[in-house]
Structures are given as C-alpha cells and as structure tokens.
Design an enzyme around this catalytic site. Structure first.
Site, PDB file in Angstrom:
ATOM      1  N   ASP A  12      -3.629  -5.845   1.692  1.00 31.62           N
ATOM      2  CA  ASP A  12      -3.149  -6.949   0.845  1.00 31.62           C
ATOM      3  C   ASP A  12      -1.643  -7.143   1.047  1.00 31.62           C
ATOM      4  O   ASP A  12      -1.044  -8.055   0.471  1.00 31.62           O
ATOM      5  CB  ASP A  12      -3.523  -6.743  -0.626  1.00 31.62           C
ATOM      6  CG  ASP A  12      -3.012  -5.441  -1.202  1.00 31.62           C
ATOM      7  OD1 ASP A  12      -2.343  -4.675  -0.474  1.00 31.62           O
ATOM      8  OD2 ASP A  12      -3.282  -5.183  -2.395  1.00 31.62           O
ATOM      9  N   GLU A  68       0.409   7.037  -0.362  1.00 32.68           N
ATOM     10  CA  GLU A  68       1.620   6.260  -0.055  1.00 32.68           C
ATOM     11  C   GLU A  68       2.837   6.811  -0.792  1.00 32.68           C
ATOM     12  O   GLU A  68       2.815   6.997  -2.007  1.00 32.68           O
ATOM     13  CB  GLU A  68       1.381   4.785  -0.427  1.00 32.68           C
ATOM     14  CG  GLU A  68       2.584   3.899  -0.116  1.00 32.68           C
ATOM     15  CD  GLU A  68       2.267   2.405  -0.114  1.00 32.68           C
ATOM     16  OE1 GLU A  68       1.076   2.035  -0.215  1.00 32.68           O
ATOM     17  OE2 GLU A  68       3.226   1.621  -0.019  1.00 32.68           O
TER      18      GLU A  68
HETATM   19  O1  KIV Z   1      -1.719  -3.290   2.080  1.00 33.92           O
HETATM   20  C1  KIV Z   1      -1.341  -2.434   2.893  1.00 33.92           C
HETATM   21  O2  KIV Z   1      -0.800  -2.736   3.963  1.00 33.92           O
HETATM   22  C2  KIV Z   1      -1.550  -1.037   2.564  1.00 33.92           C
HETATM   23  C3  KIV Z   1      -0.906  -0.014   3.451  1.00 33.92           C
HETATM   24  C4  KIV Z   1       0.543   0.046   3.176  1.00 33.92           C
HETATM   25  C5  KIV Z   1      -1.547   1.306   3.336  1.00 33.92           C
HETATM   26  O3  KIV Z   1      -2.205  -0.727   1.613  1.00 33.92           O
END
Ligand code: KIV
Length: 270
Positions: A50, A188
């Site tokens: 997202d 994260e």
């Molecule tokens: O939306 C995204 O790109 C993510 C990554 C940072 C893991 O969730």
C-alpha cells in the site's frame, strides 16, 4: 530467464528456504513493466504494497489508497510475473471493522487480481479476521512493528518496540501469527535484537525492513532502492542506483534534441 524452465515460488518454498538458512528477497512492485524486471531478475516475493499510496499516487500516508486501486496495481503486477510469489496489502479500511468484511476484501484481491496471498498489519487485535481469511484457503502474511496504517496512533515514523513492554507484545503477536497459520511476517523498523528474538522464536519466515540482518529475508520499496523517490532517506535504506538522476539527464537530452531539431533524424522517421 524467459526461455528457461523456472519453478514458481510458493509459500512452501519460503518455509523450506528458512529451514535451510537461505535468505529470502522481497521488493515492492505496483505496475506491469517494473514487476517484469523485478521478477525476471530473480526476486522471491513481489509485494504490491500500500506504499503505492506514497510512491505511485503521491499521498503523504498509506491510508487513502482504496481496495479497487490495490486490485488495479496487483493485477498489473500479476501480468508481469512468471516466477515470484505475489503478495498484496489489504489496504486501510478493508479489514479492520470485522472478519466478514476482511474476508470479502481478501477474496476480491485473489479473484480480481490473480495474486497469491495477502498481507495485513497487526497482531492479536485482528486475529479473527486472519483466521477467517486463512480458513478460506487464502495465505496471509503478517506485518508487525512500525505499521504505517496506524501512523496517526503512533504519531511518528520512529523505531518501534524499543521499550520492553512493546517488544514483549510484538514477540507474543509474532508467535500468535505463526500459530494461526500465517506463512510469513514482515517486521518493520524495530531494533535488530528484537527481530533476532522473533526469528528464532517462530517457524515461519521473518522478512525485515529496518529490522537488522538476523532475519530470514529483506524487503525494500523498489522506488527507494533505485533512487526514484528522493525525499525518503532512512538509515536502513541502501540506494543501488540513482534513477532520478539518470532519467532526469535523459529527459533533458531529449528536450534539447527536440528544441535543436536533432530528434527525430532521418532514420527515426517513415
Ligand atoms: O507497503 C509496503 O511497501 C510495505 C513494505 C514497506 C513492507 O508494507
């Protein structure tokens, strides 16, 4: 890779990789052309994140992106992929209210995009939704630590789980996601020592972003890795190329050629 025989990456492949200590590579993808490059380069997982809300649409947060927009990005990616596992983020608002809505959203992603799995942010607070989706046969990847869909609760994008209490809760949540049957977890922006504990405590692969090296794999946002996004410079980011500079130089040369009547030349016309 195009003429070679290849084996598709499955959730089972990833588990085997963790078991034999082979690191898992994961990058985001949002469109057909770049997904094709990422897939043919040999990546294991493409995440239709997202983060498309940020890097594709220019929003400040991931909150505005809709389920329809995620399905559009995911189906574009799927058309460019031959080998990688394609995982799609359930966007904010598509799974938090109740398990039935969560299942409806996950089914739409799987049916309308042809992707292989979904990713959801959160632990025990969304366990009923995770169970419902898993019971329908849809693989689920978890996401703990800094979960950008909760940015207004956190108030800042700073490192999570630095305090003992939050770290303990995160480890419990990771164990729960493993027990529920998730096939992997993204961690994260948390201390490397906490990711190491999680990775050793659970059986499923742990993929880190800003979570150190003692995990089973790494993920980055492709636009950050190739230097297309310039404003985002966290410590954990390694830029492998400066595409912003390369593209800008190419575009300036094109403009100059057009203005100076150097483009098109005799061989570039009919
Ligand atoms: O939306 C995204 O790109 C993510 C990554 C940072 C893991 O969730």
């Amino acid at each position: 890779m195009s003429n070679k025989k290849y084996r598709r990456v499955t959730t089972h492949t990833l588990l085997e990789m963790k078991q034999r200590g082979e690191k898992i590579s994961m990058l985001t993808g949002y469109d057909y052309s770049i997904a094709k490059i990422i897939d043919s380069s040999g990546i294991d997982i493409i995440l239709v994140g997202d983060s498309a809300s940020n890097v594709m649409a220019g929003h400040e947060t991931t909150l505005p992106i809709t389920l329809d927009q995620m399905i559009y990005h995911a189906s574009s990616v799927v058309r460019g992929v031959k080998r990688s596992l394609v995982v799609v983020d359930l966007p904010f608002g598509s799974y938090q209210s109740d398990p039935k809505e969560a299942l409806r959203s996950a089914i739409r992603i799987m049916k309308e995009s042809g992707a292989h799995a979904v990713k959801m942010e959160g632990g025990s607070e969304i366990k009923d939704s995770i169970k419902k989706i898993l019971n329908a046969g849809i693989p689920v990847m978890g996401h703990l630590g800094l979960t950008p869909q909760s940015i207004y609760k956190f108030g800042t994008y700073t490192v999570r789980a630095q305090e003992n209490k939050e770290a303990k809760r995160l480890i419990e949540d990771a164990k729960l996601l493993d027990k529920l049957g998730c096939f992997g977890i993204v961690l994260e922006k948390i201390p490397a020592s906490v990711s190491k504990k999680v990775t050793n405590a659970i059986n499923i692969p742990v993929i880190g972003i800003g979570a150190g090296s003692d995990v089973d794999g790494q993920v980055l946002v492709t636009h950050d890795l190739v230097g297309l996004s310039t404003e985002f410079n966290p410590r954990f980011l390694r830029r492998y190329v400066d595409l912003n500079d390369i593209m800008s130089k190419a575009i300036k040369s094109y403009i100059k050629d057009v203005k100076n009547l150097n483009f098109p030349n005799k061989n570039e016309q009919y």
